[in-house]
Scaffold this active site. Structure first.
Site, PDB file in Angstrom:
ATOM      1  N   HIS A   1     -15.108  71.016  20.258  1.00 58.67           N
ATOM      2  CA  HIS A   1     -16.406  70.777  20.890  1.00 58.67           C
ATOM      3  C   HIS A   1     -17.486  71.711  20.355  1.00 58.67           C
ATOM      4  O   HIS A   1     -18.674  71.432  20.512  1.00 58.67           O
ATOM      5  CB  HIS A   1     -16.300  70.841  22.419  1.00 58.67           C
TER       6      HIS A   1
ATOM      7  N   ASP B   1      -8.547  70.153  21.636  1.00 64.32           N
ATOM      8  CA  ASP B   1      -9.869  70.743  21.461  1.00 64.32           C
ATOM      9  C   ASP B   1      -9.831  71.921  20.483  1.00 64.32           C
ATOM     10  O   ASP B   1     -10.484  72.940  20.689  1.00 64.32           O
ATOM     11  CB  ASP B   1     -10.496  71.172  22.782  1.00 64.32           C
TER      12      ASP B   1
ATOM     13  N   SER C   1     -16.580  79.939  23.470  1.00 60.15           N
ATOM     14  CA  SER C   1     -15.679  78.887  23.008  1.00 60.15           C
ATOM     15  C   SER C   1     -15.186  79.153  21.597  1.00 60.15           C
ATOM     16  O   SER C   1     -15.967  79.442  20.696  1.00 60.15           O
ATOM     17  CB  SER C   1     -16.389  77.529  23.011  1.00 60.15           C
TER      18      SER C   1
END
Length: 361
Positions: free
Chosen positions: A51, A86, A211
């Protein structure tokens, strides 16, 4: 490090691991954002989140710039993404002499172990926070626009029924959007589906921009890749930040997936071949687990003798409390892997070895 006579554990881990954590800036015609990454090799392979490099599914052709801990800037190209975990791998151009991060065995973690996060929250490179491993064997369901269309709700995937509202990726930073993931302040784009990921839970402070960054043990080894945080649900202010509930993809899963992406450009995932829901949704159930409601012929579950009405309670020795747990553990394994499943049938426990199929996204 300003005072070498007063060095604690976190200081030592930060000094050791910070050179292996990078800040990633991604842009495309659809927008821009920042996240973090982990150096895998001295010649520039870097692990991060799907992402991050796709701007939550907004782009398949990102422009990527990477800043290392010593301030060096590199351009990077996308090697491959794995939306089901992810995770993604990028490759820095003309890089050499980088410091790869050592991986720990995440299966040996204990609740209460030290957990230290390094990343770039809100673009602040090299930020270090610490806490503990708050929970293990946690599973989250995440709405992901980069994922194959409804992977857990299609004829090709293990179907889930009655799942909870999925989490959102509140963990990468898009300037001007209050730290919210996704174009225009929305958490996800049109299309995509939900993914189930096994995660480590930590109370180490993680914020938008962390992230793809590192979650480390007391030795400065990678135990997880920071992937998401849980917010309070109050989005009226347009802000989301740490409330002490963060999640990371375990290092063992990250190692398998990143190795496969580097070798093949993509990674494989297991497929059980069953429709499942939470056992507690059945009024006659006296236990928690994943209730099998359909077993199509020819799939892995059918071949192993699993039947409609069976309640899966363990997967490779790990407790299964609902359909999200089961899907997450199945997907964590490679296609074709063997797994030991414990299930209840007519109140009696049975254990069977299943050879998983391969999920086709």
């Amino acid at each position: 490090m300003n005072d070498t006579d007063s060095v604690n554990q976190v200081t030592a881990v930060a000094a050791k691991a910070s050179p292996s954590v990078v800040t990633i800036s991604v842009s495309s015609a659809d927008g821009a954002g920042t996240g973090s990454g982990i150096i895998l090799s001295d010649d520039g392979y870097v692990l991060t989140n799907t992402h991050v490099v796709t701007l939550d599914g907004a782009t398949g052709t990102p422009t990527i710039q990477v800043k290392t801990d010593d301030g060096h800037l590199y351009t990077a190209e996308l090697v491959g993404t794995d939306p089901l975990s992810d995770l993604a791998v990028i490759k820095l151009k003309d890089a050499s002499g980088l410091t790869p991060l050592a991986f720990a065995d995440s299966s040996k973690l204990n609740v209460g172990d030290t957990a230290i996060a390094i990343g770039a929250p809100l673009g602040l490179s090299g930020t270090v926070t610490d806490g503990i491993v708050s929970a293990l064997n946690r599973s989250i369901e995440v709405a992901s626009s980069a994922a194959p269309s409804t992977p857990d709700d299609s004829g090709q995937g293990d179907q889930q029924q009655g799942g909870q509202q999925p989490f959102d990726f509140w963990n990468f930073d898009i300037p001007g959007q209050g730290g919210q993931g996704g174009q225009g302040g929305q958490q996800t784009q049109q299309g995509g589906g939900n993914i189930s990921i096994p995660v480590i839970q930590t109370d180490a402070a993680i914020n938008p921009g962390n992230s793809g960054g590192a979650l480390l043990n007391s030795k400065g080894e990678l135990i997880g890749v920071n992937v998401a945080i849980l917010g309070t649900g109050d989005s009226s202010s347009g802000q989301s930040g740490n409330i002490g509930v963060g999640f990371a993809v375990p290092s063992n899963l990250a190692k398998r997936v990143s190795d496969e992406i580097i070798a093949n450009g993509s990674a494989t995932h297991g497929l059980l071949g069953a429709t499942v829901t939470a056992a507690q949704s059945d009024e006659q159930s006296s236990t928690v687990g994943a209730l099998i409601t359909d077993v199509p012929a020819g799939g892995a579950a059918a071949n192993a003798g699993l039947q409609k009405g069976d309640v899966v309670t363990q997967f490779n020795g790990l407790p299964i409390t609902d359909q999200t747990d089961l899907t997450a553990q199945v997907r964590a394994l490679a296609g074709g892997a063997e797994a030991e499943i414990t299930y209840l049938r007519d109140g009696e426990a049975h254990t069977v070895t299943v050879t998983l199929g391969t999920f086709e996204g």
